[in-house]
Design a protein around this motif. Structure first.
Motif, PDB file in Angstrom:
ATOM      1  N   ASP A   1     -59.499  22.272-131.234  1.00 28.33           N
ATOM      2  CA  ASP A   1     -58.934  21.232-132.077  1.00 28.33           C
ATOM      3  C   ASP A   1     -57.444  21.189-131.822  1.00 28.33           C
ATOM      4  OD1 ASP A   1     -58.211  23.568-133.341  1.00 28.33           O
ATOM      5  OD2 ASP A   1     -58.586  22.842-135.361  1.00 28.33           O
ATOM      6  N   TYR A   2     -56.849  20.014-131.956  1.00 25.32           N
ATOM      7  CA  TYR A   2     -55.416  19.891-131.765  1.00 25.32           C
ATOM      8  C   TYR A   2     -54.900  18.766-132.632  1.00 25.32           C
ATOM      9  CZ  TYR A   2     -56.074  15.823-128.690  1.00 25.32           C
ATOM     10  OH  TYR A   2     -56.393  14.595-128.188  1.00 25.32           O
ATOM     11  N   TYR A   3     -53.606  18.848-132.956  1.00 26.92           N
ATOM     12  CA  TYR A   3     -52.977  17.911-133.868  1.00 26.92           C
ATOM     13  C   TYR A   3     -51.618  17.528-133.300  1.00 26.92           C
ATOM     14  CZ  TYR A   3     -56.587  20.001-136.683  1.00 26.92           C
ATOM     15  OH  TYR A   3     -57.813  20.451-137.105  1.00 26.92           O
ATOM     16  N   VAL A   4     -51.265  16.269-133.467  1.00 23.49           N
ATOM     17  CA  VAL A   4     -50.019  15.721-132.943  1.00 23.49           C
ATOM     18  C   VAL A   4     -49.123  15.355-134.123  1.00 23.49           C
ATOM     19  CG1 VAL A   4     -48.977  13.880-131.576  1.00 23.49           C
ATOM     20  CG2 VAL A   4     -51.192  14.849-130.894  1.00 23.49           C
ATOM     21  N   HIS A   5     -47.860  15.728-134.038  1.00 23.65           N
ATOM     22  CA  HIS A   5     -46.893  15.423-135.099  1.00 23.65           C
ATOM     23  C   HIS A   5     -45.721  14.660-134.519  1.00 23.65           C
ATOM     24  CE1 HIS A   5     -44.381  15.758-138.600  1.00 23.65           C
ATOM     25  NE2 HIS A   5     -43.462  16.460-137.944  1.00 23.65           N
ATOM     26  N   THR A   6     -45.348  13.567-135.156  1.00 23.10           N
ATOM     27  CA  THR A   6     -44.148  12.816-134.796  1.00 23.10           C
ATOM     28  C   THR A   6     -43.048  13.176-135.782  1.00 23.10           C
ATOM     29  OG1 THR A   6     -45.469  10.985-133.914  1.00 23.10           O
ATOM     30  CG2 THR A   6     -43.146  10.529-134.453  1.00 23.10           C
ATOM     31  N   PRO A   7     -42.038  13.925-135.360  1.00 20.41           N
ATOM     32  CA  PRO A   7     -41.004  14.370-136.302  1.00 20.41           C
ATOM     33  C   PRO A   7     -40.109  13.220-136.731  1.00 20.41           C
ATOM     34  CG  PRO A   7     -40.445  15.036-134.073  1.00 20.41           C
ATOM     35  CD  PRO A   7     -41.826  14.463-134.004  1.00 20.41           C
ATOM     36  N   SER A   8     -39.568  13.348-137.916  1.00 20.25           N
ATOM     37  CA  SER A   8     -38.617  12.359-138.419  1.00 20.25           C
ATOM     38  C   SER A   8     -37.302  12.465-137.649  1.00 20.25           C
ATOM     39  CB  SER A   8     -38.360  12.584-139.906  1.00 20.25           C
ATOM     40  OG  SER A   8     -37.651  13.800-140.094  1.00 20.25           O
ATOM     41  N   LEU A   9     -36.466  11.446-137.775  1.00 23.37           N
ATOM     42  CA  LEU A   9     -35.150  11.494-137.137  1.00 23.37           C
ATOM     43  C   LEU A   9     -34.303  12.627-137.710  1.00 23.37           C
ATOM     44  CD1 LEU A   9     -34.289   7.688-136.879  1.00 23.37           C
ATOM     45  CD2 LEU A   9     -35.065   9.225-135.056  1.00 23.37           C
ATOM     46  N   VAL A  10     -34.459  12.878-139.005  1.00 24.04           N
ATOM     47  CA  VAL A  10     -33.720  13.998-139.619  1.00 24.04           C
ATOM     48  C   VAL A  10     -34.146  15.314-138.985  1.00 24.04           C
ATOM     49  CG1 VAL A  10     -33.368  15.306-141.748  1.00 24.04           C
ATOM     50  CG2 VAL A  10     -33.349  12.801-141.803  1.00 24.04           C
TER      51      VAL A  10
END
Length: 303
Positions: free
Chosen positions: A22-31
């Protein structure tokens, strides 16, 4: 989709055992991008022997922990080669050329991450330990890495400062693996709290000690010792007490029948519920309901 994304998807779909990833993708905020270390992808894979990933670049840094199996790595212009076995970590600069290959069936917990401090951390760790390495006391780093995966796997609220601190903790542990006694103590406390919360949410399921120990990334013997030190109960006694506490609440506050209470609280039958309930409280479930009694101390030892 660029070539790196194609390679990544192929690795997820074809180069691991079916139903074992299983894998998960995260898009970080600009902060987060401006301030913290941040996760980009995290996964738990069982790789086939011969699985190979080779990339010119994949903009991030990669931590891998080999729970089992073995890998070979090649990195950088000089194609430096390293070998990792079960219990080892690898840290890769994926901005540069990198190659890794599973030499046998291997279970790997991994994290792609980045951030403004990522490069200095990588340079310091690589200079000291190389690409693949073992930590003298790896439990804290393993558990912090597993915690990041758990946040996404369980759908928990994403708190980017906390995730950034957790990545920082892992990298600091790699730089100072001898300074682990206090960190391990804090980690053990966190792990037992997490297991206790898990028990409360899953009373209707079997809760064998082996599975609870695995949640804490501990061996069974060590888990039982740490759990009892933290709670005063052995894991088995705690689960039983939690089931009785839940049954008492349902008996006092609902009209649920014994079969429904059994299903909710994890007892295999009404007779098992009645026997355990009376042994712990001194009265039968129905007598408890009629009398509206509050919980009493367990009648048997927690050992």
């Amino acid at each position: 989709m660029d070539i790196n994304e194609i390679e990544y998807a192929d690795a997820a779909e074809h180069l691991v055992w079916a139903d074992s990833y299983d894998y998960y993708v995260h898009t970080p905020s600009l902060v987060a991008r401006d301030t913290f270390l941040y996760p980009l992808q995290t996964g738990l894979y069982r790789y086939r022997p011969g699985h190979t990933t080779e990339r010119a670049a994949y903009d991030s840094f990669l931590i891998m922990y080999l729970n089992s199996g073995s890998f070979t790595f090649r990195t950088g212009e000089g194609k430096e080669e390293s070998l990792a076995h079960a219990g080892d970590f690898a840290l890769l600069d994926c901005y540069a050329y990198h190659y890794y290959r599973a030499l046998e069936e291997s279970d790997v917990l991994w994290l792609h991450f980045d951030g403004k401090a990522a490069r200095p951390y990588y340079d310091a760790i690589h200079a000291r330990l190389g690409t693949a390495f073992a930590l003298r006391n790896p439990a804290y780093a393993i558990n912090r890495l597993a915690r990041i995966h758990e946040v996404f796997a369980d759908g928990e609220r994403i708190c980017e400062p906390v995730l950034g601190k957790t990545i920082n903790d892992i990298l600091c542990e790699m730089l100072a693996p001898e300074n682990t006694i206090e960190a391990e103590r804090r980690q053990e406390q966190d792990d037992i709290r997490r297991v206790v919360a898990y028990i409360g949410r899953h009373l209707d399921e079997p809760l064998p000690v082996a599975d609870l120990a695995a949640l804490a990334y501990m061996g069974e013997y060590n888990f039982i010792r740490v759990f009892k030190a933290q709670t005063g109960y052995t894991p088995h006694a705690y689960v039983m007490q939690a089931r009785i506490d839940a049954a008492q609440y349902l008996l006092a506050n609902t009209d649920a029948g014994l079969k429904e209470i059994c299903a909710t609280c994890g007892f295999s039958s009404p007779s098992v519920l009645c026997a355990a309930f009376k042994r712990r409280t001194g009265v039968s479930p129905l007598a408890f309901r009629r009398g509206g009694r509050t919980a009493t101390e367990p009648a048997e030892s927690a050992a």
